[in-house]
Motif scaffolding. Structure first.
Motif, PDB file in Angstrom:
ATOM      1  N   ARG A   1      11.829  -9.154  -1.493  1.00 35.54           N
ATOM      2  CA  ARG A   1      10.219  -9.557  -0.685  1.00 35.54           C
ATOM      3  C   ARG A   1       9.599  -8.637  -0.830  1.00 35.54           C
ATOM      4  NH1 ARG A   1      12.876 -13.296  -1.030  1.00 35.54           N
ATOM      5  NH2 ARG A   1      14.069 -14.137   0.370  1.00 35.54           N
ATOM      6  N   LYS A   2       7.894  -9.069  -1.467  1.00 36.94           N
ATOM      7  CA  LYS A   2       7.414  -8.572  -1.785  1.00 36.94           C
ATOM      8  C   LYS A   2       6.681  -7.278  -0.278  1.00 36.94           C
ATOM      9  CE  LYS A   2       4.242  -9.702  -5.685  1.00 36.94           C
ATOM     10  NZ  LYS A   2       3.059  -9.735  -6.112  1.00 36.94           N
ATOM     11  N   TYR A   3       6.313  -6.315  -0.762  1.00 36.54           N
ATOM     12  CA  TYR A   3       5.892  -5.268   0.813  1.00 36.54           C
ATOM     13  C   TYR A   3       4.910  -4.711   0.601  1.00 36.54           C
ATOM     14  CZ  TYR A   3       9.733  -7.462   3.955  1.00 36.54           C
ATOM     15  OH  TYR A   3      10.234  -7.596   4.294  1.00 36.54           O
ATOM     16  N   GLY A   4       3.767  -4.382   0.186  1.00 36.69           N
ATOM     17  CA  GLY A   4       2.661  -3.812   0.065  1.00 36.69           C
ATOM     18  C   GLY A   4       2.778  -3.917  -1.767  1.00 36.69           C
ATOM     19  N   ARG A   5       3.001  -2.662  -3.198  1.00 32.42           N
ATOM     20  CA  ARG A   5       2.711  -2.651  -3.626  1.00 32.42           C
ATOM     21  C   ARG A   5       4.607  -3.352  -4.167  1.00 32.42           C
ATOM     22  NH1 ARG A   5       1.403   2.085  -6.606  1.00 32.42           N
ATOM     23  NH2 ARG A   5       2.039   0.599  -8.128  1.00 32.42           N
ATOM     24  N   ARG A   6       5.723  -3.792  -3.534  1.00 34.87           N
ATOM     25  CA  ARG A   6       6.812  -3.925  -4.251  1.00 34.87           C
ATOM     26  C   ARG A   6       6.822  -5.003  -5.020  1.00 34.87           C
ATOM     27  NH1 ARG A   6      11.671  -1.430  -3.255  1.00 34.87           N
ATOM     28  NH2 ARG A   6      12.369  -3.997  -3.124  1.00 34.87           N
ATOM     29  N   GLY A   7       6.074  -5.336  -5.949  1.00 34.76           N
ATOM     30  CA  GLY A   7       5.666  -6.586  -7.014  1.00 34.76           C
ATOM     31  C   GLY A   7       7.555  -5.775  -8.020  1.00 34.76           C
ATOM     32  N   GLU A   8       7.127  -6.469  -8.982  1.00 31.36           N
ATOM     33  CA  GLU A   8       7.943  -6.339 -10.180  1.00 31.36           C
ATOM     34  C   GLU A   8       7.578  -5.175 -10.947  1.00 31.36           C
ATOM     35  OE1 GLU A   8       8.632 -10.118 -12.018  1.00 31.36           O
ATOM     36  OE2 GLU A   8       9.993 -11.541 -11.140  1.00 31.36           O
TER      37      GLU A   8
END
Length: 131
Positions: free
Chosen positions: A16-23
């Motif tokens: 899941r996205k948390y802050g900058r946890r994008g692909e």
């Protein structure tokens, strides 16, 4: 691993996205750990649409001939790391999908034949379920 012996595996696709946890952030972190793909490690990577957005960084430890994955696992306390364990992990983490080990080959890897043998699930501790 659940106390009844069931193993559950998740991958980055379930994150899941948390802050900058994008692909892109995840891929950048992976490349920082294992190096940006080269023509040798992933032929054709430079032809992928987003490949140009990544700045080349060599595989850490490449210049010294050290195996970074082994070093990081040993630093984390994995003192019983065998050559077979390292080989399996390295092949599972190959950036090029064509070079990555298949699930069937991974399950039949020599690492799973090493001592000690796995315990029967009946030997796992259990806890009472809450009602």
């Amino acid at each position: 691993m659940a106390n009844a012996g069931a193993l559950r595996v998740a991958d980055f696709g379930l994150a899941r996205k948390y802050g900058r946890r994008g692909e892109i952030d995840q891929i950048s972190k992976i490349f920082a750990a294992v190096g940006t793909p080269t023509q040798d490690s992933w032929p054709g990577f430079d032809l992928l649409p987003s490949a140009r957005m990544f700045k080349f960084s060599p595989r850490p430890g490449a210049a010294t001939g050290r195996h970074l994955l082994r070093d990081r696992l040993l630093a984390a306390g994995c003192n019983e790391l065998t050559d077979n364990a390292l080989d399996l992990l390295t092949r599972m983490l190959a950036l090029d999908p064509k070079q990555r080990i298949t699930a069937d080959d991974a399950l039949n890897h020599a690492y799973f034949a090493e001592a000690p043998p796995p315990k029967d699930p009946s030997m796992f501790p259990t806890w009472p379920t809450s009602s």
